[in-house]
Design a protein around this motif. Structure first.
Motif, PDB file in Angstrom:
ATOM      1  N   ILE A  71      -1.966   2.480  -7.662  1.00  0.00           N
ATOM      2  CA  ILE A  71      -2.792   2.369  -6.099  1.00  0.00           C
ATOM      3  C   ILE A  71      -3.919   1.070  -5.850  1.00  0.00           C
ATOM      4  O   ILE A  71      -3.784   0.397  -5.615  1.00  0.00           O
ATOM      5  N   ASN A  72      -3.514   1.070  -7.309  1.00  0.00           N
ATOM      6  CA  ASN A  72      -5.067  -0.008  -8.171  1.00  0.00           C
ATOM      7  C   ASN A  72      -4.870  -1.516  -7.617  1.00  0.00           C
ATOM      8  O   ASN A  72      -5.371  -1.647  -7.190  1.00  0.00           O
ATOM      9  N   VAL A  73      -3.544  -1.762  -8.473  1.00  0.00           N
ATOM     10  CA  VAL A  73      -2.365  -2.749  -7.711  1.00  0.00           C
ATOM     11  C   VAL A  73      -1.958  -2.688  -6.055  1.00  0.00           C
ATOM     12  O   VAL A  73      -2.484  -4.617  -6.147  1.00  0.00           O
ATOM     13  N   ALA A  74      -1.816  -1.535  -5.769  1.00  0.00           N
ATOM     14  CA  ALA A  74      -1.821  -2.372  -4.415  1.00  0.00           C
ATOM     15  C   ALA A  74      -2.937  -2.717  -3.699  1.00  0.00           C
ATOM     16  O   ALA A  74      -2.716  -3.292  -3.065  1.00  0.00           O
ATOM     17  N   LEU A  75      -3.900  -2.178  -4.041  1.00  0.00           N
ATOM     18  CA  LEU A  75      -5.252  -2.497  -3.395  1.00  0.00           C
ATOM     19  C   LEU A  75      -5.824  -3.826  -3.678  1.00  0.00           C
ATOM     20  O   LEU A  75      -6.318  -4.407  -3.105  1.00  0.00           O
ATOM     21  N   SER A  76      -5.921  -4.409  -4.318  1.00  0.00           N
ATOM     22  CA  SER A  76      -5.944  -5.448  -5.453  1.00  0.00           C
ATOM     23  C   SER A  76      -5.149  -6.208  -4.730  1.00  0.00           C
ATOM     24  O   SER A  76      -5.776  -7.919  -5.105  1.00  0.00           O
ATOM     25  N   ALA A  77      -3.681  -6.231  -4.596  1.00  0.00           N
ATOM     26  CA  ALA A  77      -2.859  -7.666  -4.506  1.00  0.00           C
ATOM     27  C   ALA A  77      -2.989  -8.035  -2.683  1.00  0.00           C
ATOM     28  O   ALA A  77      -2.991  -9.043  -2.317  1.00  0.00           O
TER      29      ALA A  77
ATOM     30  N   ASP B  91       0.646  -1.560   0.108  1.00  0.00           N
ATOM     31  CA  ASP B  91       0.038   0.020   0.171  1.00  0.00           C
ATOM     32  C   ASP B  91       0.947   1.143   0.045  1.00  0.00           C
ATOM     33  O   ASP B  91       0.601   2.069  -1.148  1.00  0.00           O
ATOM     34  N   VAL B  92       1.467   1.359   1.007  1.00  0.00           N
ATOM     35  CA  VAL B  92       2.462   2.056   0.839  1.00  0.00           C
ATOM     36  C   VAL B  92       3.357   3.194  -0.724  1.00  0.00           C
ATOM     37  O   VAL B  92       3.797   3.923  -1.137  1.00  0.00           O
ATOM     38  N   CYS B  93       3.975   1.412  -1.118  1.00  0.00           N
ATOM     39  CA  CYS B  93       4.756   1.551  -2.345  1.00  0.00           C
ATOM     40  C   CYS B  93       3.977   2.204  -3.015  1.00  0.00           C
ATOM     41  O   CYS B  93       3.999   3.214  -4.126  1.00  0.00           O
ATOM     42  N   GLY B  94       2.124   1.730  -3.295  1.00  0.00           N
ATOM     43  CA  GLY B  94       1.401   1.987  -4.073  1.00  0.00           C
ATOM     44  C   GLY B  94       0.956   3.408  -3.872  1.00  0.00           C
ATOM     45  O   GLY B  94       1.240   4.698  -4.965  1.00  0.00           O
ATOM     46  N   TRP B  95       1.271   4.244  -2.738  1.00  0.00           N
ATOM     47  CA  TRP B  95       0.841   5.250  -2.484  1.00  0.00           C
ATOM     48  C   TRP B  95       2.119   6.760  -2.791  1.00  0.00           C
ATOM     49  O   TRP B  95       1.774   7.966  -3.012  1.00  0.00           O
ATOM     50  N   ILE B  96       2.706   5.820  -3.141  1.00  0.00           N
ATOM     51  CA  ILE B  96       5.007   6.566  -2.731  1.00  0.00           C
ATOM     52  C   ILE B  96       4.471   6.909  -3.910  1.00  0.00           C
ATOM     53  O   ILE B  96       5.058   8.227  -4.886  1.00  0.00           O
ATOM     54  N   ILE B  97       4.690   5.913  -4.812  1.00  0.00           N
ATOM     55  CA  ILE B  97       4.550   5.600  -7.119  1.00  0.00           C
ATOM     56  C   ILE B  97       3.957   6.548  -7.443  1.00  0.00           C
ATOM     57  O   ILE B  97       3.876   7.669  -7.885  1.00  0.00           O
TER      58      ILE B  97
END
Length: 74
Positions: A49-55, A14-20
């Motif tokens: 972000i969507n990838v992080a959430l669906s992962a 999640d953090v990586c998705g929101w930082i990238i």
């Protein structure tokens, strides 16, 4: 231990998705693209972000036997 490991993985993703996402947006603002190109890149950057959430589903499924059993029963 499994719960903590799965939570650590989920939070990291999640953090990586929101930082990238803001990093990509900031990078393309530096390049001073036109409005149409900027719009397209902003839409693209939201994919992370969507990838992080669906992962989360796959992370929980692979790290927790209780979660796996619940999904298989469904």
């Amino acid at each position: 231990e499994r719960v903590m490991r799965s939570l650590l993985i989920v939070v990291s993703v999640d953090v990586c998705g929101w930082i990238i996402t803001p990093a990509i947006n900031g990078f393309f603002r530096i390049l001073q693209l036109n409005c149409q190109q900027m719009f397209a890149w902003q839409l693209f950057s939201k994919i992370f972000i969507n990838v992080a959430l669906s992962a989360k589903l796959f992370i929980y499924y692979s790290t927790s036997t209780d979660y796996r059993a619940a999904i298989n029963a469904f």
